[in-house]
Design a protein around this motif. Structure first.
Motif, PDB file in Angstrom:
ATOM      1  N   GLY A 108      -2.506   9.580   4.173  1.00  0.00           N
ATOM      2  CA  GLY A 108      -3.289   8.673   3.338  1.00  0.00           C
ATOM      3  C   GLY A 108      -3.009   8.839   1.865  1.00  0.00           C
ATOM      4  N   ALA A 109      -2.860  10.095   1.425  1.00  0.00           N
ATOM      5  CA  ALA A 109      -2.653  10.360   0.002  1.00  0.00           C
ATOM      6  C   ALA A 109      -1.256   9.989  -0.467  1.00  0.00           C
ATOM      7  CB  ALA A 109      -2.921  11.831  -0.304  1.00  0.00           C
ATOM      8  N   THR A 110      -0.261  10.070   0.402  1.00  0.00           N
ATOM      9  CA  THR A 110       1.111   9.824  -0.054  1.00  0.00           C
ATOM     10  C   THR A 110       1.656   8.458   0.349  1.00  0.00           C
ATOM     11  OG1 THR A 110       2.046  10.893   1.907  1.00  0.00           O
ATOM     12  CG2 THR A 110       1.695  12.272  -0.049  1.00  0.00           C
ATOM     13  N   LYS A 111       1.185   7.900   1.450  1.00  0.00           N
ATOM     14  CA  LYS A 111       1.743   6.632   1.912  1.00  0.00           C
ATOM     15  C   LYS A 111       0.854   5.429   1.598  1.00  0.00           C
ATOM     16  CE  LYS A 111       4.903   8.312   5.371  1.00  0.00           C
ATOM     17  NZ  LYS A 111       4.916   9.699   5.149  1.00  0.00           N
ATOM     18  N   THR A 112      -0.437   5.653   1.397  1.00  0.00           N
ATOM     19  CA  THR A 112      -1.349   4.559   1.073  1.00  0.00           C
ATOM     20  C   THR A 112      -1.697   4.558  -0.403  1.00  0.00           C
ATOM     21  OG1 THR A 112      -2.267   4.647   3.300  1.00  0.00           O
ATOM     22  CG2 THR A 112      -3.562   3.510   1.639  1.00  0.00           C
ATOM     23  N   LEU A 113      -1.976   5.732  -0.936  1.00  0.00           N
ATOM     24  CA  LEU A 113      -2.282   5.852  -2.360  1.00  0.00           C
ATOM     25  C   LEU A 113      -0.997   6.171  -3.122  1.00  0.00           C
ATOM     26  CD1 LEU A 113      -5.482   8.058  -2.059  1.00  0.00           C
ATOM     27  CD2 LEU A 113      -5.386   5.598  -2.386  1.00  0.00           C
ATOM     28  N   ALA A 114      -0.984   5.898  -4.393  1.00  0.00           N
ATOM     29  CA  ALA A 114       0.144   6.292  -5.239  1.00  0.00           C
ATOM     30  C   ALA A 114      -0.048   7.763  -5.583  1.00  0.00           C
ATOM     31  CB  ALA A 114       0.185   5.432  -6.503  1.00  0.00           C
ATOM     32  N   PRO A 144       0.480   3.423   7.323  1.00  0.00           N
ATOM     33  CA  PRO A 144      -0.025   4.043   8.546  1.00  0.00           C
ATOM     34  C   PRO A 144      -1.550   3.950   8.639  1.00  0.00           C
ATOM     35  CG  PRO A 144       1.472   5.521   7.387  1.00  0.00           C
ATOM     36  CD  PRO A 144       1.212   4.366   6.477  1.00  0.00           C
ATOM     37  N   GLY A 145      -2.052   3.908   9.866  1.00  0.00           N
ATOM     38  CA  GLY A 145      -3.490   3.821  10.088  1.00  0.00           C
ATOM     39  C   GLY A 145      -4.110   5.188  10.323  1.00  0.00           C
ATOM     40  N   ALA A 146      -5.393   5.170  10.664  1.00  0.00           N
ATOM     41  CA  ALA A 146      -6.149   6.406  10.872  1.00  0.00           C
ATOM     42  C   ALA A 146      -5.597   7.223  12.037  1.00  0.00           C
ATOM     43  CB  ALA A 146      -7.619   6.076  11.101  1.00  0.00           C
ATOM     44  N   LYS A 147      -5.168   6.548  13.089  1.00  0.00           N
ATOM     45  CA  LYS A 147      -4.624   7.271  14.246  1.00  0.00           C
ATOM     46  C   LYS A 147      -3.324   7.969  13.863  1.00  0.00           C
ATOM     47  CE  LYS A 147      -4.915   5.519  18.492  1.00  0.00           C
ATOM     48  NZ  LYS A 147      -4.626   4.715  19.706  1.00  0.00           N
ATOM     49  N   ASP A 156      -9.100   6.084  18.803  1.00  0.00           N
ATOM     50  CA  ASP A 156      -9.115   4.623  18.958  1.00  0.00           C
ATOM     51  C   ASP A 156     -10.167   3.971  18.068  1.00  0.00           C
ATOM     52  OD1 ASP A 156      -7.049   4.749  20.811  1.00  0.00           O
ATOM     53  OD2 ASP A 156      -8.394   4.722  22.549  1.00  0.00           O
ATOM     54  N   LEU A 157     -11.338   4.601  17.966  1.00  0.00           N
ATOM     55  CA  LEU A 157     -12.391   4.064  17.095  1.00  0.00           C
ATOM     56  C   LEU A 157     -11.962   4.118  15.625  1.00  0.00           C
ATOM     57  CD1 LEU A 157     -15.548   5.561  18.813  1.00  0.00           C
ATOM     58  CD2 LEU A 157     -15.095   3.129  18.459  1.00  0.00           C
ATOM     59  N   ALA A 158     -11.378   5.231  15.220  1.00  0.00           N
ATOM     60  CA  ALA A 158     -10.915   5.357  13.836  1.00  0.00           C
ATOM     61  C   ALA A 158      -9.832   4.332  13.537  1.00  0.00           C
ATOM     62  CB  ALA A 158     -10.401   6.774  13.582  1.00  0.00           C
ATOM     63  N   ASP A 159      -9.014   4.023  14.546  1.00  0.00           N
ATOM     64  CA  ASP A 159      -7.942   3.051  14.360  1.00  0.00           C
ATOM     65  C   ASP A 159      -8.485   1.629  14.197  1.00  0.00           C
ATOM     66  OD1 ASP A 159      -5.071   3.058  14.105  1.00  0.00           O
ATOM     67  OD2 ASP A 159      -5.047   1.774  15.889  1.00  0.00           O
ATOM     68  N   VAL A 160      -9.661   1.351  14.738  1.00  0.00           N
ATOM     69  CA  VAL A 160     -10.283   0.047  14.515  1.00  0.00           C
ATOM     70  C   VAL A 160     -10.780  -0.032  13.069  1.00  0.00           C
ATOM     71  CG1 VAL A 160     -12.241  -1.448  15.143  1.00  0.00           C
ATOM     72  CG2 VAL A 160     -10.924  -0.292  16.923  1.00  0.00           C
ATOM     73  N   ILE A 161     -11.295   1.075  12.557  1.00  0.00           N
ATOM     74  CA  ILE A 161     -11.816   1.098  11.187  1.00  0.00           C
ATOM     75  C   ILE A 161     -10.679   1.017  10.174  1.00  0.00           C
ATOM     76  CG2 ILE A 161     -13.075   2.515   9.506  1.00  0.00           C
ATOM     77  CD1 ILE A 161     -14.701   3.587  11.932  1.00  0.00           C
ATOM     78  N   GLU A 175     -17.699   7.095   7.754  1.00  0.00           N
ATOM     79  CA  GLU A 175     -17.554   8.019   6.626  1.00  0.00           C
ATOM     80  C   GLU A 175     -16.460   9.049   6.910  1.00  0.00           C
ATOM     81  OE1 GLU A 175     -20.206  11.112   3.968  1.00  0.00           O
ATOM     82  OE2 GLU A 175     -20.750  10.792   6.058  1.00  0.00           O
ATOM     83  N   LEU A 176     -16.496   9.647   8.102  1.00  0.00           N
ATOM     84  CA  LEU A 176     -15.502  10.665   8.439  1.00  0.00           C
ATOM     85  C   LEU A 176     -14.107  10.078   8.535  1.00  0.00           C
ATOM     86  CD1 LEU A 176     -17.508  12.724  11.074  1.00  0.00           C
ATOM     87  CD2 LEU A 176     -16.955  13.374   8.731  1.00  0.00           C
ATOM     88  N   THR A 177     -13.997   8.858   9.013  1.00  0.00           N
ATOM     89  CA  THR A 177     -12.690   8.204   9.100  1.00  0.00           C
ATOM     90  C   THR A 177     -12.104   7.984   7.712  1.00  0.00           C
ATOM     91  OG1 THR A 177     -13.288   7.097  11.167  1.00  0.00           O
ATOM     92  CG2 THR A 177     -11.478   6.144   9.906  1.00  0.00           C
ATOM     93  N   ILE A 178     -12.894   7.472   6.807  1.00  0.00           N
ATOM     94  CA  ILE A 178     -12.407   7.173   5.457  1.00  0.00           C
ATOM     95  C   ILE A 178     -12.064   8.454   4.703  1.00  0.00           C
ATOM     96  CG2 ILE A 178     -13.084   6.211   3.208  1.00  0.00           C
ATOM     97  CD1 ILE A 178     -14.661   4.082   4.856  1.00  0.00           C
ATOM     98  N   VAL A 179     -12.955   9.437   4.742  1.00  0.00           N
ATOM     99  CA  VAL A 179     -12.689  10.699   4.043  1.00  0.00           C
ATOM    100  C   VAL A 179     -11.485  11.400   4.670  1.00  0.00           C
ATOM    101  CG1 VAL A 179     -13.591  13.004   3.527  1.00  0.00           C
ATOM    102  CG2 VAL A 179     -15.039  11.002   3.216  1.00  0.00           C
ATOM    103  N   GLY A 180     -11.455  11.443   6.002  1.00  0.00           N
ATOM    104  CA  GLY A 180     -10.340  12.095   6.693  1.00  0.00           C
ATOM    105  C   GLY A 180      -9.011  11.437   6.395  1.00  0.00           C
ATOM    106  N   TYR A 181      -9.008  10.122   6.307  1.00  0.00           N
ATOM    107  CA  TYR A 181      -7.756   9.403   6.047  1.00  0.00           C
ATOM    108  C   TYR A 181      -7.262   9.647   4.623  1.00  0.00           C
ATOM    109  CZ  TYR A 181      -4.282   5.746   5.735  1.00  0.00           C
ATOM    110  OH  TYR A 181      -3.102   5.062   5.548  1.00  0.00           O
ATOM    111  N   PHE A 182      -8.136   9.468   3.649  1.00  0.00           N
ATOM    112  CA  PHE A 182      -7.683   9.557   2.266  1.00  0.00           C
ATOM    113  C   PHE A 182      -7.517  10.983   1.768  1.00  0.00           C
ATOM    114  CE2 PHE A 182      -9.090   5.128   2.344  1.00  0.00           C
ATOM    115  CZ  PHE A 182      -7.918   4.538   1.893  1.00  0.00           C
ATOM    116  N   THR A 183      -7.964  11.975   2.537  1.00  0.00           N
ATOM    117  CA  THR A 183      -7.672  13.366   2.188  1.00  0.00           C
ATOM    118  C   THR A 183      -6.516  13.924   3.014  1.00  0.00           C
ATOM    119  OG1 THR A 183      -9.367  14.184   3.722  1.00  0.00           O
ATOM    120  CG2 THR A 183     -10.009  13.893   1.407  1.00  0.00           C
ATOM    121  N   SER A 184      -5.966  13.104   3.911  1.00  0.00           N
ATOM    122  CA  SER A 184      -4.806  13.545   4.695  1.00  0.00           C
ATOM    123  C   SER A 184      -3.532  13.332   3.879  1.00  0.00           C
ATOM    124  CB  SER A 184      -4.706  12.746   5.995  1.00  0.00           C
ATOM    125  OG  SER A 184      -4.309  11.413   5.743  1.00  0.00           O
ATOM    126  N   GLU A 185      -2.493  14.016   4.269  1.00  0.00           N
ATOM    127  CA  GLU A 185      -1.204  13.846   3.589  1.00  0.00           C
ATOM    128  C   GLU A 185      -0.717  12.403   3.718  1.00  0.00           C
ATOM    129  OE1 GLU A 185       3.372  15.545   3.622  1.00  0.00           O
ATOM    130  OE2 GLU A 185       1.882  16.487   4.912  1.00  0.00           O
TER     131      GLU A 185
END
Length: 175
Positions: free
Chosen positions: A146-152, A60-63, A48-53, A134-144
């Motif tokens: 974050g990398a495929t649906k948010t980033l090109a 898709p969001g962090a959750k 829930d906290l990560a989803d606020v960030i 920090e963990l939310t941002i790194v975890g999101y953008f290194t996840s599948e």
């Protein structure tokens, strides 16, 4: 300064900005000792906290990306016991603040109330919040997700083009 030297310095700067536990987790290292395992309620609170960030929008969001599992792994396996205790204290303070301000657990709050609790949390428990962010941002953008649906994402890149103009609204590249 040549371009290659500038890129090397930039890579060093970006790598140095990640905390040691995050760097250890990304390298697959763990700390010695018994890993910390979070309860179901603590996992839900981290989600829930990560989803606020990083909330869900048109992406898709962090959750949705399961960032709370990444956070749990890094804190539970890659940090020192003292840091683990500070993180657990921050989770407890989040629920206590939620109960004090809104008389409800954090998971039962609506979005504006959660945002208010996190805003207050940034001032009261700043080290906890900075670690969580920090963990939310790194975890999101290194996840599948974050990398495929948010980033090109381009799994097989073509030739290197160091200076490529982006169109307005174009996603940044995940490499």
């Amino acid at each position: 300064m040549r371009r290659r030297e500038a890129l090397q310095r930039l890579a060093l700067l970006v790598g140095a900005t990640l905390s040691l536990p995050v760097q250890a987790a990304l390298r697959g290292e763990t700390t010695a000792g018994v890993p910390l395992v979070f309860s179901e309620a603590q996992q839900r609170l981290m989600a829930d906290l990560a989803d606020v960030i990083l909330p869900s929008t048109d992406t898709p969001g962090a959750k949705d990306a399961g960032v709370h599992q990444f956070i749990g792994h890094v804190i539970g396996h890659c940090t020192a016991p003292a840091q683990q205790e500070l993180f657990l204290k921050g989770l407890q303070q989040t629920d206590a603040l939620s109960q004090t301000v809104f008389r409800k657990p954090f998971s039962e709050l609506d979005s504006p109330q959660r945002t208010e609790v996190v805003r207050q949390l940034t001032q009261r428990e700043k080290p906890f919040f900075l670690t969580l962010r920090e963990l939310t941002i790194v975890g999101y953008f290194t996840s599948e997700t974050g990398a495929t649906k948010t980033l090109a994402y381009l799994p097989i890149p073509g030739r290197f083009q160091g200076d490529l103009p982006l169109k307005p609204g174009q996603k940044v590249w995940a490499l």
